[in-house]
Design a protein around this motif. Structure first.
Motif, PDB file in Angstrom:
ATOM      1  N   LEU A 231      47.748  34.258  34.520  1.00 59.14           N
ATOM      2  CA  LEU A 231      47.513  34.472  35.950  1.00 59.14           C
ATOM      3  C   LEU A 231      46.848  35.822  36.187  1.00 59.14           C
ATOM      4  CD1 LEU A 231      47.903  33.873  38.975  1.00 59.14           C
ATOM      5  CD2 LEU A 231      50.218  34.812  38.761  1.00 59.14           C
ATOM      6  N   LYS A 232      47.343  36.860  35.516  1.00 60.66           N
ATOM      7  CA  LYS A 232      46.765  38.191  35.693  1.00 60.66           C
ATOM      8  C   LYS A 232      45.309  38.215  35.249  1.00 60.66           C
ATOM      9  CE  LYS A 232      50.973  41.005  35.315  1.00 60.66           C
ATOM     10  NZ  LYS A 232      51.658  42.058  34.533  1.00 60.66           N
ATOM     11  N   ARG A 233      45.011  37.615  34.098  1.00 61.20           N
ATOM     12  CA  ARG A 233      43.622  37.595  33.619  1.00 61.20           C
ATOM     13  C   ARG A 233      42.719  36.881  34.627  1.00 61.20           C
ATOM     14  NH1 ARG A 233      46.225  36.355  28.707  1.00 61.20           N
ATOM     15  NH2 ARG A 233      45.733  34.135  28.959  1.00 61.20           N
ATOM     16  N   LEU A 238      38.460  37.716  38.862  1.00 61.25           N
ATOM     17  CA  LEU A 238      37.902  37.506  40.202  1.00 61.25           C
ATOM     18  C   LEU A 238      37.726  38.821  40.943  1.00 61.25           C
ATOM     19  CD1 LEU A 238      39.904  34.338  41.377  1.00 61.25           C
ATOM     20  CD2 LEU A 238      37.558  34.427  40.535  1.00 61.25           C
ATOM     21  N   THR A 239      38.748  39.661  40.933  1.00 58.82           N
ATOM     22  CA  THR A 239      38.686  40.902  41.709  1.00 58.82           C
ATOM     23  C   THR A 239      37.685  41.893  41.125  1.00 58.82           C
ATOM     24  OG1 THR A 239      40.597  41.737  40.467  1.00 58.82           O
ATOM     25  CG2 THR A 239      41.037  40.670  42.585  1.00 58.82           C
ATOM     26  N   SER A 240      37.541  41.897  39.806  1.00 57.80           N
ATOM     27  CA  SER A 240      36.585  42.826  39.198  1.00 57.80           C
ATOM     28  C   SER A 240      35.158  42.467  39.569  1.00 57.80           C
ATOM     29  CB  SER A 240      36.753  42.828  37.672  1.00 57.80           C
ATOM     30  OG  SER A 240      36.397  41.556  37.126  1.00 57.80           O
ATOM     31  N   ARG A 241      34.910  41.205  39.819  1.00 53.10           N
ATOM     32  CA  ARG A 241      33.557  40.759  40.188  1.00 53.10           C
ATOM     33  C   ARG A 241      33.365  40.649  41.696  1.00 53.10           C
ATOM     34  NH1 ARG A 241      32.715  35.836  39.200  1.00 53.10           N
ATOM     35  NH2 ARG A 241      34.730  35.083  38.429  1.00 53.10           N
ATOM     36  N   GLY A 242      34.430  40.936  42.441  1.00 49.94           N
ATOM     37  CA  GLY A 242      34.340  40.786  43.896  1.00 49.94           C
ATOM     38  C   GLY A 242      34.223  39.332  44.310  1.00 49.94           C
ATOM     39  N   ALA A 243      34.710  38.455  43.452  1.00 48.78           N
ATOM     40  CA  ALA A 243      34.591  37.020  43.713  1.00 48.78           C
ATOM     41  C   ALA A 243      35.691  36.541  44.657  1.00 48.78           C
ATOM     42  CB  ALA A 243      34.662  36.250  42.399  1.00 48.78           C
ATOM     43  N   PRO A 244      35.444  35.459  45.377  1.00 46.28           N
ATOM     44  CA  PRO A 244      36.468  34.925  46.292  1.00 46.28           C
ATOM     45  C   PRO A 244      37.639  34.328  45.525  1.00 46.28           C
ATOM     46  CG  PRO A 244      34.577  33.449  46.218  1.00 46.28           C
ATOM     47  CD  PRO A 244      34.179  34.684  45.456  1.00 46.28           C
ATOM     48  N   VAL A 245      38.803  34.341  46.167  1.00 47.19           N
ATOM     49  CA  VAL A 245      40.038  33.793  45.595  1.00 47.19           C
ATOM     50  C   VAL A 245      40.375  32.501  46.340  1.00 47.19           C
ATOM     51  CG1 VAL A 245      42.500  34.190  45.218  1.00 47.19           C
ATOM     52  CG2 VAL A 245      40.878  36.080  44.985  1.00 47.19           C
ATOM     53  N   GLU A 286      45.512  41.511  50.949  1.00 51.41           N
ATOM     54  CA  GLU A 286      44.373  42.032  51.699  1.00 51.41           C
ATOM     55  C   GLU A 286      43.058  41.604  51.054  1.00 51.41           C
ATOM     56  OE1 GLU A 286      42.169  43.786  54.563  1.00 51.41           O
ATOM     57  OE2 GLU A 286      44.335  43.419  54.548  1.00 51.41           O
ATOM     58  N   TYR A 287      43.018  41.596  49.722  1.00 45.73           N
ATOM     59  CA  TYR A 287      41.800  41.162  49.028  1.00 45.73           C
ATOM     60  C   TYR A 287      41.490  39.701  49.365  1.00 45.73           C
ATOM     61  CZ  TYR A 287      38.405  40.207  45.354  1.00 45.73           C
ATOM     62  OH  TYR A 287      37.268  39.837  44.682  1.00 45.73           O
TER      63      TYR A 287
END
Length: 683
Positions: A231-233, A238-245, A286-287
């Motif tokens: 899950l963390k990976r 996603l967050t490192s690339r600014g990708a949507p969740v 928030e992300y």
């Protein structure tokens, strides 16, 4: 009493002194509303008096002496009428309480008469609703006579004097509030319902299946260190690339879609919630709010709208909503294209429409209106319809879709199966009428939004001028559209089969009951409207021509005799059985048919009592045209000429369009040459 509980009911039965009396033990119809009597809604002063009479009404039959001479009355009533009756009693209770009178015992015949005048004086009071109210009050007095503690109310004055003097003045228009759905609304609504059933159903059902698979996987995933690391990976990537969740909406908030993410990563939904509470991941919420993303399902899009995929992808969070819309579309198709009453549709079960060895499909189901037990009282369980309904192919398709949505042997509109939110055990009830109305409104909004997304704004569904689309209006609309749009909206269904013939065949053995009565009324109204309009136009100087012009003028002269609304089957038959009034406007062929069957060219071999307006012949002796028809002929000819001149039209087609335009102009020219007016023909 136990003998009043319907067969198969095993739930609780309220005690006499309970604050709420659920009426479900009296209801066997799966599509009927489950109402409850709330005694807190009665004024304390008279509450127990009304409670006792209500108990008598539920458990006892009306006395034989009361039923003598009252052929329309039954000794017992169904739960829905019983509930409405108690509501009318409550209104009386509050009126008495507001006057400062004592309890119900003070309600003498004189007081009853005053209450009737009070009701009749209310704005918008109608005779039909007032008749029901006074009948409920009569029932109150009748059951008081057999109460264990009678109050001595006596029968109300309208029972002795006749009810008419106690009703409001008859309105100039009919009081039937079940208006047909406007053609501008019904047309695109039917288009989208048929598309949903025929073109989108497979995609939606597969999406729901995949959604359930992911949900089951997520809820059974174990919470292990390995799954937490996975899950963390996933989230770090996603967050490192600014990708949507992957996210969902809940109570106006954007949240991570925990079950979807759990299914994708192999973790437990609990681990997602726990992770968000740790210091490092406290900003995950928030992300997600700033980077919401879809939850795409691995389901290929096969449905098309004129070659274009109807959607780009199917989403985990939308699967349940689409299933809801699919169920609504199936209801619209079945209710509109069979003429069934809503309760009859709600009682259908899987297997009701078996594939025949040959010939037409038939739907076997239960009817409730007019169903009675051996004593002549309403039977809430209904009875099997002696003549099955005929199902044209779109209806069969809708039934097949529903059979894939509910358990085998269950109701096609089982309320538990149609929640599409969580597992629920069926309680043997169908969706309610108000719930279906809300679902229909939601479907309208979804279809219009989809039309805009696909660049088809002309296929948005406009609001109906008469308000929300109540489920009972589909049946009325079918009769209206058959009577008035022989070449229009119903053609959407006729392309699959002969709708009017199918419906007539399905009701043939039931004399002129049910849908035939609606068809008679709507056809008679259409005839009356046609003759009234013609009479007004002729009086205003409009010209008329054609071999049947004189007969049309004579028929129009009768229009003042039936001015106003046609409300009853008998009034309708008075018009339809009069051959001198058989005038049908045909906007498709731009003419008026003044029908005489021995002169009709649309029925060369077997004469019938009505024309086939989709087979009008130019040389028929039953044709008449007005100035308006001639103007429309010229407008249509101009439109055809414009099409013929288009360079995109092949040469042979262009020639056919030009010849068609020339024929229309010739018909308009013949009208101008031969037209006569009422003033010219009057000596």
């Amino acid at each position: 009493m136990p003998e009043r509980v319907v067969d198969g009911y095993s739930g609780p039965v309220a005690a006499y002194g309970a604050a709420v009396w659920p009426l479900e033990p009296l209801i066997a119809n799966p599509g009927a509303d489950r109402r409850s009597v709330h005694w807190a809604g009665f004024p304390p002063r008279s509450r127990e008096e009304f409670r006792l009479i209500a108990w008598v009404m539920i458990n006892q039959a009306l006395p034989d002496w009361f039923l003598v001479g009252r052929s329309a009355w039954h000794s017992r009533i169904g739960a829905s009428v019983l509930y409405a009756t108690v509501l009318e009693w409550r209104n009386l209770a509050y009126w008495l309480d507001g006057r400062g009178d004592g309890g119900l015992a003070t309600c003498t015949p004189t007081v009853m008469s005053q209450y009737a005048r009070h009701l009749a004086a209310r704005p918008g009071a109608s005779r039909s609703m007032m008749t029901k109210t006074l009948s409920a009050l009569t029932r109150l007095c009748a059951f008081d006579t057999i109460s264990p503690a009678p109050l001595g109310l006596g029968l109300p004055p309208w029972d002795r004097e006749g009810i008419d003097d106690h009703l409001p003045v008859q309105a100039s228009r009919g009081e039937n509030t079940t208006e047909p759905i406007a053609p501008a609304t019904m047309g695109p609504l039917l288009v989208w319902a048929l598309r949903m059933v025929d073109d989108f159903a497979d995609d939606i059902l597969k999406a729901w299946q995949e959604s359930n698979r992911l949900t089951a996987r997520a809820t059974t995933n174990p919470a292990t260190p390995a799954s937490k690391a996975a899950l963390k990976r996933y989230l770090e990537d996603l967050t490192s690339r600014g990708a949507p969740v992957p996210s969902r909406q809940m109570l106006g908030k954007t949240l991570i879609c925990a079950r979807y993410v759990a299914a994708v990563t192999g973790c437990s939904p609990v681990q997602i919630n726990a992770l968000a509470s740790t210091q490092r991941w406290q900003n995950l919420g928030e992300y997600v709010r700033r980077h919401p993303g879809p939850c795409p399902l691995a389901v290929p899009i096969t449905g098309r709208v004129e070659g274009t995929p109807w959607t780009t992808a199917l989403d985990y969070t939308e699967a349940g909503t689409l299933m809801r819309h699919l169920g609504t579309a199936c209801f619209i198709v079945i209710a509109y294209l069979t003429g069934m009453r809503p309760g009859e549709v709600m009682a259908l079960r899987t297997g009701c429409c078996p594939d025949p060895p040959s010939g037409r499909h038939l739907i076997h189901g239960r009817v409730f209106k007019g169903s009675s037990d051996e004593e002549g009282n309403h039977n809430s369980a209904g009875e099997l319809r002696d003549v099955p309904w005929v199902a044209i192919p779109p209806v069969v398709a809708a039934v097949r879709v529903l059979e894939r949505m509910v358990p085998t042997g269950g109701l096609l509109f089982d309320s538990a199966a149609h929640t599409f939110q969580h597992v629920r055990t069926s309680d043997g009830t169908s969706l309610g009428y108000e719930g279906l109305r809300a679902r229909t409104d939601d479907f309208v909004h979804w279809a219009s939004a989809t039309a805009r997304q696909l660049g088809r704004p002309h296929e948005q569904i406009p609001d109906d001028p008469h308000g929300g689309i109540a489920v009972a209006r589909f049946r009325r609309s079918l009769a209206w559209h058959i009577a008035r749009r022989p070449g229009g909206l119903v053609a959407l269904a006729i392309q699959y089969g002969h709708l009017r013939t199918s419906i007539s065949a399905g009701y043939a053995s039931r004399s002129r009951d049910g849908i035939h009565e609606l068809l008679d009324i709507e056809t008679a109204r259409a005839t009356a409207d046609t003759l009234t309009t013609l009479n007004e136009d002729l009086a205003g100087g409009t010209g008329i021509s054609g071999p049947a012009a004189r007969r049309a003028v004579q028929a129009a002269a009768h229009s003042p005799a039936f001015a106003g609304s046609i409300r009853t089957p008998r009034q309708a038959r008075d018009i339809l059985d009069n051959p001198a009034l058989a005038v049908y406007d045909n906007p498709h062929s731009l003419l008026m048919c003044v029908y005489q069957r021995d002169r009709a060219l649309c029925h060369r071999t077997v004469p019938t009592d009505s024309p086939s307006l989709d087979r009008c012949q130019p040389a028929c002796a039953n044709i008449a045209r007005t100035d308006d028809h001639a103007h429309q002929l010229l407008r249509r000819a101009t439109s055809l000429d414009e099409q013929a001149r288009s360079q995109a039209v092949p040469g042979p087609l262009s020639e056919r369009l030009s010849r068609r335009a020339a024929r229309l102009r010739a018909q308009a020219h013949d009208h101008a040459r031969d037209r006569t007016t009422l003033q010219e023909s009057t000596p």
